[in-house]
Write a protein that holds these residues in place. Sequence first.
Motif, short mmCIF file in Angstrom:
data_model
loop_
_atom_site.label_atom_id
_atom_site.label_comp_id
_atom_site.label_asym_id
_atom_site.label_seq_id
_atom_site.Cartn_x
_atom_site.Cartn_y
_atom_site.Cartn_z
N THR A 143 39.75 12.33 58.37
CA THR A 143 39.99 12.76 57.00
C THR A 143 41.46 12.61 56.64
N ASP A 144 41.70 12.06 55.45
CA ASP A 144 43.05 12.04 54.89
C ASP A 144 43.04 12.73 53.53
N ILE A 145 42.12 13.69 53.35
CA ILE A 145 42.00 14.39 52.09
C ILE A 145 43.32 15.08 51.74
N PHE A 146 43.73 14.95 50.49
CA PHE A 146 44.97 15.55 49.99
C PHE A 146 44.58 16.48 48.85
N ILE A 147 44.75 17.77 49.06
CA ILE A 147 44.32 18.77 48.09
C ILE A 147 45.54 19.33 47.37
N TYR A 148 45.55 19.19 46.05
CA TYR A 148 46.63 19.73 45.23
C TYR A 148 46.05 20.16 43.89
N PRO A 149 46.81 20.89 43.04
CA PRO A 149 46.24 21.45 41.81
C PRO A 149 45.49 20.42 40.97
N GLY A 150 44.34 20.85 40.51
CA GLY A 150 43.41 19.97 39.81
C GLY A 150 42.20 19.65 40.66
N TYR A 151 42.32 19.92 41.95
CA TYR A 151 41.21 19.70 42.88
C TYR A 151 40.12 20.75 42.66
N GLU A 152 38.87 20.32 42.75
CA GLU A 152 37.73 21.24 42.60
C GLU A 152 37.13 21.53 43.98
N PHE A 153 37.23 22.79 44.41
CA PHE A 153 36.72 23.17 45.73
C PHE A 153 35.20 23.22 45.72
N LYS A 154 34.61 22.65 46.77
CA LYS A 154 33.16 22.67 46.93
C LYS A 154 32.71 23.39 48.19
N GLY A 155 33.65 23.60 49.15
CA GLY A 155 33.24 24.10 50.46
C GLY A 155 33.60 25.54 50.77
N ILE A 156 34.69 26.05 50.15
CA ILE A 156 35.20 27.36 50.57
C ILE A 156 35.34 28.31 49.39
N ASP A 157 35.38 29.61 49.75
CA ASP A 157 35.58 30.66 48.73
C ASP A 157 36.93 31.36 48.88
N GLY A 158 37.54 31.25 50.04
CA GLY A 158 38.83 31.87 50.29
C GLY A 158 39.38 31.39 51.61
N MET A 159 40.64 31.71 51.86
CA MET A 159 41.23 31.25 53.12
C MET A 159 42.35 32.17 53.58
N ILE A 160 42.51 32.20 54.90
CA ILE A 160 43.63 32.87 55.55
C ILE A 160 44.61 31.79 55.96
N THR A 161 45.88 31.99 55.65
CA THR A 161 46.87 30.96 55.93
C THR A 161 48.23 31.60 56.16
N ASN A 162 49.18 30.84 56.66
CA ASN A 162 50.55 31.32 56.80
C ASN A 162 51.35 30.95 55.56
N PHE A 163 52.63 31.27 55.56
CA PHE A 163 53.52 30.90 54.46
C PHE A 163 54.19 29.57 54.81
N HIS A 164 54.14 28.62 53.87
CA HIS A 164 54.45 27.23 54.16
C HIS A 164 55.81 26.80 53.62
N LEU A 165 56.20 25.59 54.03
CA LEU A 165 57.46 24.99 53.62
C LEU A 165 57.49 24.71 52.12
#
Length: 342
Positions: free
Chosen positions: A278-300
């Motif tokens: 996968t080389d999927i690139f997700i940025y604003p405007g993307y429509e999520f189909k698989g998830i409802d929420g996520m746990i993540t760290n704070f990024h660069l």
Amino acid sequence: MKVDLFDFHLPEELIAQVPLKKRTDSRLMVLNKETGDIQHEVFRNITKYLREGDCLVLNDTKVLPARLFGVKTDTGAKIEVLLLKQLEGDEWETLVKPAKRVKEGTVVEFGDGLLTAVCTGESDHGGRTFEFKYEGIFYEILDQLGQMPLPPYIKEQLDDQDRYQTVYAKEPGSAAAPTAGLHFTEELLQEIAGMGVHIAFITLHVGLGTFRPVSADDVEGHDMHAEFYIMTDETATLLNKVRKSGGRILTVGTTSTRTLETIAHANNGQFLGCSGWTDIFIYPGYEFKGIDGMITNFHLPKSTLIMLVSALASREHILHAYNTAVEEKYRFFSFGDAMFIV
């Protein structure tokens, strides 16, 4: 869309250099992706925000001790090699420093000849392919000679190498840890499962994209590096069942998110057992189909990862949350604190 839209001021002292003694002692920011409301918690209290019927999806990739230090056999010059991806047989895609000293045909020796490598190709940004030669089992030699490939913004040495692995790491192949999972302990996962929350595993081996900054001025001009993923039939069946019953699918980390979105987008929102790149690139405007929420760290700042979380919760909510995190002195990046976007 300009990359500069995803910039924020981050004091260097907030970049966590070492992990906390206890994984679950990290702070947790809970962000409502719809309203932007923020709550401040401790990670061990994440159980307050999970409910029966949810499914937590974890990436069980295992980080290889992939940083090798060797010498050129012809000159004795010191060479650092970071393994990124196994191509075929004993040929690997790598990053090399200093790259200018390594040309096609260069031979590098590690561990007084325990392992040797011949450069078979060159690419941009210090990329080289090597064919390795050895006797015995490659991964055992790697355990003996290699070091954990900590990100370049971490200057401290790691006393316990296992702290850069999740407690559920199983499938060797990553050049970096899926760091959102570093906050979990086996005891916390047992507690979560005891609540009636399903726990599922996928594998995505983290590769070159983790180390490459966004060099384009426009978001759309950035090319993501492909990474290998696996979803088993068992996980796919569970996720479809959770979705059908109204439970929430909650990913741990951007790697789990990218895997689920890759599969869901290819199958009209459904999951199925499969593997691929996968080389999927997700940025604003993307429509999520698989998830409802996520746990993540704070990024660069200006990274593809902050763009991904901005797609889920909006750029405005994320930048407000990040500025709040700076004000509240949250710890950032791999060994830092966590955010739950839900």
